[in-house]
Write a protein that holds these residues in place. Structure first.
Motif, PDB file in Angstrom:
ATOM      1  N   ASP A 112       0.841  -1.392  -0.259  1.00  0.00           N
ATOM      2  CA  ASP A 112       0.209   0.141  -0.102  1.00  0.00           C
ATOM      3  C   ASP A 112       1.155   1.209   0.105  1.00  0.00           C
ATOM      4  OD1 ASP A 112      -2.346  -1.904  -0.150  1.00  0.00           O
ATOM      5  OD2 ASP A 112      -2.843  -1.855   2.242  1.00  0.00           O
ATOM      6  N   ASP A 113       1.996   1.236   0.805  1.00  0.00           N
ATOM      7  CA  ASP A 113       2.875   2.540   0.794  1.00  0.00           C
ATOM      8  C   ASP A 113       3.890   2.360  -0.380  1.00  0.00           C
ATOM      9  OD1 ASP A 113       1.703   3.296   3.135  1.00  0.00           O
ATOM     10  OD2 ASP A 113       2.346   1.934   4.649  1.00  0.00           O
ATOM     11  N   ALA A 114       3.712   1.839  -0.861  1.00  0.00           N
ATOM     12  CA  ALA A 114       4.348   1.608  -2.479  1.00  0.00           C
ATOM     13  C   ALA A 114       4.689   3.045  -3.323  1.00  0.00           C
ATOM     14  CB  ALA A 114       4.189   0.018  -3.262  1.00  0.00           C
ATOM     15  N   TYR A 115       3.843   3.291  -4.199  1.00  0.00           N
ATOM     16  CA  TYR A 115       4.465   4.881  -3.971  1.00  0.00           C
ATOM     17  C   TYR A 115       4.796   5.831  -4.164  1.00  0.00           C
ATOM     18  CZ  TYR A 115       3.215   8.369  -7.865  1.00  0.00           C
ATOM     19  OH  TYR A 115       3.716   9.129  -8.883  1.00  0.00           O
ATOM     20  N   ASP A 116       4.777   5.750  -2.411  1.00  0.00           N
ATOM     21  CA  ASP A 116       4.747   7.401  -1.502  1.00  0.00           C
ATOM     22  C   ASP A 116       6.220   6.726  -1.642  1.00  0.00           C
ATOM     23  OD1 ASP A 116       2.851   8.364  -1.815  1.00  0.00           O
ATOM     24  OD2 ASP A 116       2.413   7.659  -0.114  1.00  0.00           O
ATOM     25  N   TYR A 117       6.890   5.433  -1.468  1.00  0.00           N
ATOM     26  CA  TYR A 117       8.371   4.994  -0.859  1.00  0.00           C
ATOM     27  C   TYR A 117       9.365   5.286  -2.615  1.00  0.00           C
ATOM     28  CZ  TYR A 117      12.409   2.218   0.201  1.00  0.00           C
ATOM     29  OH  TYR A 117      13.123   2.129   0.937  1.00  0.00           O
ATOM     30  N   TYR A 118       8.610   4.728  -3.366  1.00  0.00           N
ATOM     31  CA  TYR A 118       9.114   4.790  -4.660  1.00  0.00           C
ATOM     32  C   TYR A 118       9.132   6.015  -5.606  1.00  0.00           C
ATOM     33  CZ  TYR A 118      10.686  -0.113  -4.846  1.00  0.00           C
ATOM     34  OH  TYR A 118      11.625  -1.273  -4.138  1.00  0.00           O
ATOM     35  N   LYS A 119       8.583   7.162  -5.224  1.00  0.00           N
ATOM     36  CA  LYS A 119       8.271   7.900  -5.942  1.00  0.00           C
ATOM     37  C   LYS A 119       9.569   9.629  -5.641  1.00  0.00           C
ATOM     38  CE  LYS A 119       5.050  10.496  -3.143  1.00  0.00           C
ATOM     39  NZ  LYS A 119       5.988  11.974  -3.193  1.00  0.00           N
ATOM     40  N   ASP A 120       9.857   8.996  -4.514  1.00  0.00           N
ATOM     41  CA  ASP A 120      11.197  10.296  -4.384  1.00  0.00           C
ATOM     42  C   ASP A 120      12.262   9.239  -4.304  1.00  0.00           C
ATOM     43  OD1 ASP A 120       9.355  12.440  -3.955  1.00  0.00           O
ATOM     44  OD2 ASP A 120       9.258  11.855  -2.303  1.00  0.00           O
ATOM     45  N   TRP A 121      12.998   9.664  -5.677  1.00  0.00           N
ATOM     46  CA  TRP A 121      14.529   8.658  -5.322  1.00  0.00           C
ATOM     47  C   TRP A 121      15.218   8.491  -3.895  1.00  0.00           C
ATOM     48  CZ3 TRP A 121      18.826  10.860  -4.584  1.00  0.00           C
ATOM     49  CH2 TRP A 121      18.633  12.430  -4.351  1.00  0.00           C
ATOM     50  N   TRP A 122      14.949   9.869  -3.373  1.00  0.00           N
ATOM     51  CA  TRP A 122      16.333   9.514  -1.948  1.00  0.00           C
ATOM     52  C   TRP A 122      15.620   8.661  -0.952  1.00  0.00           C
ATOM     53  CZ3 TRP A 122      14.016  13.949  -3.780  1.00  0.00           C
ATOM     54  CH2 TRP A 122      12.716  14.181  -3.231  1.00  0.00           C
ATOM     55  N   ASN A 123      13.960   8.009  -0.724  1.00  0.00           N
ATOM     56  CA  ASN A 123      13.603   7.230  -0.057  1.00  0.00           C
ATOM     57  C   ASN A 123      14.739   6.003   0.198  1.00  0.00           C
ATOM     58  OD1 ASN A 123      11.634   9.189   1.119  1.00  0.00           O
ATOM     59  ND2 ASN A 123       9.845   7.751  -0.500  1.00  0.00           N
ATOM     60  N   PRO A 124      15.218   4.676  -0.884  1.00  0.00           N
ATOM     61  CA  PRO A 124      15.494   3.979  -0.519  1.00  0.00           C
ATOM     62  C   PRO A 124      17.608   4.084  -0.133  1.00  0.00           C
ATOM     63  CG  PRO A 124      14.178   3.896  -2.756  1.00  0.00           C
ATOM     64  CD  PRO A 124      14.653   5.236  -2.150  1.00  0.00           C
ATOM     65  N   ILE A 125      17.292   5.147  -0.815  1.00  0.00           N
ATOM     66  CA  ILE A 125      19.165   5.410  -0.710  1.00  0.00           C
ATOM     67  C   ILE A 125      19.003   6.086   1.437  1.00  0.00           C
ATOM     68  CG2 ILE A 125      20.656   7.108  -0.494  1.00  0.00           C
ATOM     69  CD1 ILE A 125      20.262   7.276  -3.297  1.00  0.00           C
ATOM     70  N   LEU A 126      17.810   6.816   1.590  1.00  0.00           N
ATOM     71  CA  LEU A 126      17.344   7.028   2.760  1.00  0.00           C
ATOM     72  C   LEU A 126      17.267   6.186   4.058  1.00  0.00           C
ATOM     73  CD1 LEU A 126      17.368   9.329   5.042  1.00  0.00           C
ATOM     74  CD2 LEU A 126      15.762  10.351   4.389  1.00  0.00           C
ATOM     75  N   ARG A 127      16.571   4.824   3.450  1.00  0.00           N
ATOM     76  CA  ARG A 127      16.663   4.652   4.239  1.00  0.00           C
ATOM     77  C   ARG A 127      17.797   3.123   4.794  1.00  0.00           C
ATOM     78  NH1 ARG A 127      15.194  -1.277   4.450  1.00  0.00           N
ATOM     79  NH2 ARG A 127      13.968  -2.063   5.555  1.00  0.00           N
ATOM     80  N   GLU A 128      18.532   2.505   3.920  1.00  0.00           N
ATOM     81  CA  GLU A 128      19.898   2.908   3.714  1.00  0.00           C
ATOM     82  C   GLU A 128      20.572   3.113   4.673  1.00  0.00           C
ATOM     83  OE1 GLU A 128      20.516  -0.627   3.160  1.00  0.00           O
ATOM     84  OE2 GLU A 128      18.686  -1.152   2.179  1.00  0.00           O
TER      85      GLU A 128
END
Length: 272
Positions: A112-128
């Protein structure tokens, strides 16, 4: 093929591995046994049929043949012990070990939160990145990015990921709730496409911005048919999962990288 932590019977895992390789590469039982060091061309099939058992030594050898990572191998060995023993206490110990490994290797499938997670490029980087910063102040975290991202964007992203369950806040620091996140392209094609475009742009810049000691680029131009294309895609998917396992097992990481796996046509179909 399912992740190894989804299996409660090593025989089923071996059979699924064999069937996948048979489909992709034409592997035979004879060839599989030879690779695993067995003189009998039927031994592993007998194991899968429940007519024989895999020893602990054989399990170690087979794990290497199947290309399992260190953590995956640990699960496989525990799985063999769990299935082979008839002693209830040993079975319980093996099962608890399997559960601990499976929990540690858990992969979160974003929904359900996939779109918000992937729409901004910095989210996956920030999570790491955030869990590796001792005092996770947004301004400090933002300064670690090569690409421009504001401290306000970092703050909003951290709040979102805590609320969505991707991160857990612990006073002034953060921890990941799962080891890795895989997006479902069926559910969020637009967001993931935009992410791929942005990361491809960063990759283009990285060719000139980083020395060869800090980045790795390679490529091939190939002639393929549909069957070969599908086989290559399967291999890339398998490779990605192995890399995810390597990263999950790594400790004290000190840098965030982006890995792009790309395969695309450069000509139209050739008419026969």
């Amino acid at each position: 093929m399912k992740p190894i932590s989804d299996y409660n019977d090593y025989r089923l895992y071996i059979r699924d591995f064999y069937e996948e390789r048979k489909l992709m590469t034409g592997l035979s039982w004879r060839g599989f046994n030879k690779m695993a060091g067995y003189a009998s061309p039927r031994f592993l099939k007998l194991v899968c049929d429940g007519k024989s058992k895999l020893s602990s030594v054989g399990a170690i050898r087979l794990a290497k043949v199947m290309g399992l990572s260190k953590v995956q191998s640990s699960y496989f060995l525990a799985l063999v012990s769990y299935c082979n023993t008839s002693v209830e206490r040993r079975k319980q110990v093996a099962y608890e070990h399997m559960q601990a490994i499976a929990k540690d290797e858990k992969v979160r499938i974003v929904g359900d939160d996939a779109y918000d997670y992937y729409k901004d490029w910095w989210n996956p980087i920030l999570r790491e990145l955030a869990p590796r910063v001792a005092v996770a102040i947004p301004a400090k975290i933002a300064s670690l990015f090569y690409e421009n991202v504001s401290s306000e964007d970092v703050r909003k992203s951290l709040d979102f990921m805590v609320q969505a369950g991707f991160l857990k806040k612990n006073k002034k620091s953060y921890v990941q709730t799962d080891k890795a996140i895989l997006g479902s392209s069926e559910k969020i094609p637009k967001a993931i496409r935009n992410m791929h475009k942005q990361m491809a742009f960063f990759a283009e810049k990285a060719v000139d911005n980083f020395s060869v000691s800090d980045r790795n680029f390679s490529g091939m131009t190939l002639s393929v048919n549909r069957a070969a294309y599908d086989q290559i895609v399967n291999e890339l998917d398998s490779c990605r999962k192995k890399i995810a396992a390597i990263v999950s097992a790594a400790e004290e990481c000190d840098r965030i990288y982006r890995l792009n796996l790309q395969l695309f046509p450069v000509t139209k179909e050739i008419e026969k």
